[in-house]
Design a protein around this motif. Structure first.
Motif, PDB file in Angstrom:
ATOM      1  N   SER A 170      -0.234  -2.251  -9.420  1.00 33.47           N
ATOM      2  CA  SER A 170      -0.830  -1.986  -8.111  1.00 33.47           C
ATOM      3  C   SER A 170      -1.403  -0.573  -8.072  1.00 33.47           C
ATOM      4  N   ILE A 171      -2.109  -0.272  -6.991  1.00 30.01           N
ATOM      5  CA  ILE A 171      -2.712   1.057  -6.841  1.00 30.01           C
ATOM      6  C   ILE A 171      -2.334   1.665  -5.494  1.00 30.01           C
ATOM      7  N   VAL A 172      -2.313   2.993  -5.482  1.00 32.62           N
ATOM      8  CA  VAL A 172      -2.164   3.776  -4.258  1.00 32.62           C
ATOM      9  C   VAL A 172      -3.467   4.528  -4.051  1.00 32.62           C
ATOM     10  N   ILE A 173      -4.030   4.419  -2.855  1.00 35.01           N
ATOM     11  CA  ILE A 173      -5.319   5.039  -2.541  1.00 35.01           C
ATOM     12  C   ILE A 173      -5.106   6.199  -1.577  1.00 35.01           C
ATOM     13  N   VAL A 174      -5.694   7.345  -1.897  1.00 36.91           N
ATOM     14  CA  VAL A 174      -5.582   8.532  -1.057  1.00 36.91           C
ATOM     15  C   VAL A 174      -6.981   8.950  -0.628  1.00 36.91           C
ATOM     16  N   SER A 175      -7.216   8.951   0.669  1.00 39.36           N
ATOM     17  CA  SER A 175      -8.528   9.300   1.217  1.00 39.36           C
ATOM     18  C   SER A 175      -8.479  10.635   1.938  1.00 39.36           C
ATOM     19  N   GLY A 176      -9.649  11.255   2.058  1.00 37.71           N
ATOM     20  CA  GLY A 176      -9.741  12.495   2.815  1.00 37.71           C
ATOM     21  C   GLY A 176     -10.089  12.227   4.266  1.00 37.71           C
ATOM     22  N   CYS A 177     -11.280  11.644   4.487  1.00 43.10           N
ATOM     23  CA  CYS A 177     -11.732  11.346   5.853  1.00 43.10           C
ATOM     24  C   CYS A 177     -12.311   9.940   5.995  1.00 43.10           C
ATOM     25  N   SER A 178     -12.623   9.296   4.901  1.00 45.71           N
ATOM     26  CA  SER A 178     -13.151   7.925   4.929  1.00 45.71           C
ATOM     27  C   SER A 178     -14.433   7.790   5.741  1.00 45.71           C
ATOM     28  N   HIS A 179     -15.317   8.768   5.642  1.00 44.23           N
ATOM     29  CA  HIS A 179     -16.625   8.624   6.285  1.00 44.23           C
ATOM     30  C   HIS A 179     -17.372   7.416   5.715  1.00 44.23           C
ATOM     31  N   SER A 180     -17.069   7.067   4.485  1.00 45.67           N
ATOM     32  CA  SER A 180     -17.702   5.915   3.845  1.00 45.67           C
ATOM     33  C   SER A 180     -17.065   4.595   4.255  1.00 45.67           C
ATOM     34  N   VAL A 201      -2.006   2.995   1.217  1.00 45.49           N
ATOM     35  CA  VAL A 201      -3.218   3.736   1.552  1.00 45.49           C
ATOM     36  C   VAL A 201      -2.804   4.892   2.459  1.00 45.49           C
ATOM     37  N   ILE A 202      -3.207   6.100   2.084  1.00 49.55           N
ATOM     38  CA  ILE A 202      -2.805   7.314   2.797  1.00 49.55           C
ATOM     39  C   ILE A 202      -4.030   8.179   3.053  1.00 49.55           C
ATOM     40  N   GLY A 203      -4.102   8.785   4.241  1.00 51.57           N
ATOM     41  CA  GLY A 203      -5.142   9.773   4.498  1.00 51.57           C
ATOM     42  C   GLY A 203      -5.912   9.516   5.774  1.00 51.57           C
ATOM     43  N   GLY A 204      -6.990  10.270   5.952  1.00 57.91           N
ATOM     44  CA  GLY A 204      -7.834  10.092   7.124  1.00 57.91           C
ATOM     45  C   GLY A 204      -8.628   8.806   7.034  1.00 57.91           C
ATOM     46  N   PHE A 205      -8.591   8.009   8.099  1.00 63.25           N
ATOM     47  CA  PHE A 205      -9.338   6.745   8.147  1.00 63.25           C
ATOM     48  C   PHE A 205     -10.600   6.862   8.998  1.00 63.25           C
ATOM     49  N   HIS A 206     -10.765   7.968   9.690  1.00 61.81           N
ATOM     50  CA  HIS A 206     -11.918   8.237  10.552  1.00 61.81           C
ATOM     51  C   HIS A 206     -12.171   7.115  11.563  1.00 61.81           C
ATOM     52  N   LEU A 207     -11.086   6.665  12.167  1.00 62.34           N
ATOM     53  CA  LEU A 207     -11.166   5.671  13.235  1.00 62.34           C
ATOM     54  C   LEU A 207     -10.846   6.379  14.547  1.00 62.34           C
ATOM     55  N   TYR A 220      -8.480  -6.403   7.699  1.00 64.62           N
ATOM     56  CA  TYR A 220      -8.602  -6.237   6.246  1.00 64.62           C
ATOM     57  C   TYR A 220      -7.246  -5.896   5.636  1.00 64.62           C
ATOM     58  N   PHE A 221      -6.534  -4.966   6.235  1.00 65.54           N
ATOM     59  CA  PHE A 221      -5.237  -4.562   5.692  1.00 65.54           C
ATOM     60  C   PHE A 221      -4.216  -5.697   5.764  1.00 65.54           C
ATOM     61  N   HIS A 222      -4.273  -6.497   6.816  1.00 61.25           N
ATOM     62  CA  HIS A 222      -3.398  -7.674   6.888  1.00 61.25           C
ATOM     63  C   HIS A 222      -3.712  -8.633   5.748  1.00 61.25           C
ATOM     64  N   HIS A 230      -0.541   4.848   5.880  1.00 59.27           N
ATOM     65  CA  HIS A 230      -0.303   6.159   6.484  1.00 59.27           C
ATOM     66  C   HIS A 230      -1.618   6.755   6.983  1.00 59.27           C
ATOM     67  N   PRO A 231      -2.195   6.180   8.051  1.00 59.60           N
ATOM     68  CA  PRO A 231      -3.415   6.785   8.621  1.00 59.60           C
ATOM     69  C   PRO A 231      -3.086   8.128   9.251  1.00 59.60           C
ATOM     70  N   SER A 232      -3.947   9.110   9.047  1.00 55.79           N
ATOM     71  CA  SER A 232      -3.630  10.461   9.513  1.00 55.79           C
ATOM     72  C   SER A 232      -4.906  11.229   9.836  1.00 55.79           C
ATOM     73  N   HIS A 233      -4.756  12.513  10.056  1.00 50.99           N
ATOM     74  CA  HIS A 233      -5.839  13.484  10.221  1.00 50.99           C
ATOM     75  C   HIS A 233      -6.869  13.045  11.257  1.00 50.99           C
TER      76      HIS A 233
END
Length: 261
Positions: A170-180, A201-207, A220-222, A230-233
């Motif tokens: 499996s993979i762990v994804i770390v995002s900064g702001c997810s503008h994309s 999945v950890i980091g800023g989701f920009h939602l 999608y996550f479901h 861990h949505p943050s920032h």
């Protein structure tokens, strides 16, 4: 894999906080500083936790060229730095034309770091990938932007990127702001690593709102059956509330440590 939250919008007990993001990530033999916030908060919190960044950081990764992720770079030096080539463009808010790019010029960063820029994915180690420029494929993410570049054109933050860490199957994804778009990021991480199972999945989701984008992201996550979110920032309260309702998330705070096996 061990992730230590050095800079976040919310303070943990006895730690500092600011509007920004910085994670110290250890995986196998590599230690990565992912973003640096906008001040020396990441250094001060690291010191509180007994982390000597000058000694321990092997690689710095800048997720994109916004002030709240990269202005803290002035407080560390003489390290390899990896980012997208467009992280250094001048950019502004549409509303009031306030600048939100990096305070350091590219020439200053080249002098202070061993700089590598890449639009394509870079394999940092056997089990760590920098994803490079993220393809924008969904019809609910990255559709509008509040930013412009120095030419006055819409700035969709093409430099926005993320990291993917391989943990077995499996993979762990770390995002900064997810503008994309965080779903775009996840899909590209699966493609780059060749692994379809996302563990965390950890980091800023920009939602910002509990709108269609947030609802589609939750859907999608479901569907992906992701165990740890861990949505943050830059994920604001209406979206966080929706995530809490669906996934019983907790607030990410400075000083917090996340470990994944």
């Amino acid at each position: 894999m061990k992730l230590t939250v050095l800079t976040e919008n919310v303070a943990g007990s006895k730690f500092y906080a600011e509007h920004g993001l910085s994670y110290f990530i250890e995986h196998e033999e590599i230690s990565i500083l992912f973003d640096a916030g906008h001040s020396n908060i990441f250094v001060r919190n690291a010191e509180k936790m007994g982390i000597d960044l000058l000694e321990k950081v092997d690689q710095i990764v800048l997720s994109h060229g916004h002030w709240d992720h990269g202005n803290g770079l002035k407080y560390i030096q003489n390290k390899p730095l990896l980012t997208h080539p467009k992280s250094f463009i001048k950019r502004y808010r549409k509303t009031d034309r306030t600048p939100l790019g990096l305070s350091m010029l590219k020439e200053e960063i080249e002098y202070q770091f061993i700089l590598t820029t890449s639009k394509i994915p870079v394999q940092i180690s056997n089990h760590i990938w920098y994803l490079g420029e993220i393809p924008r494929l969904t019809d609910f993410e990255s559709q509008v932007t509040p930013f412009i570049n120095e030419n006055g054109d819409d700035d969709f933050v093409p430099d926005d990127s993320a990291l993917a860490f391989i943990l077995g199957e499996s993979i762990v994804i770390v995002s900064g702001c997810s503008h994309s778009g965080i779903c775009n990021i996840c899909e590209y991480a699966k493609k780059v690593t060749g692994i379809n199972k996302i563990h965390a999945v950890i980091g800023g989701f920009h939602l910002k709102h509990n709108n269609r984008q947030t609802k589609e992201t939750i859907h999608y996550f479901h569907n992906e059956n992701i165990q740890h979110l861990h949505p943050s920032h830059c994920t604001e309260l209406p979206a966080l509330a929706a995530f809490h309702d669906q996934f019983k998330i907790s607030q990410l705070k400075t000083g917090q440590i996340l470990e994944f096996l």
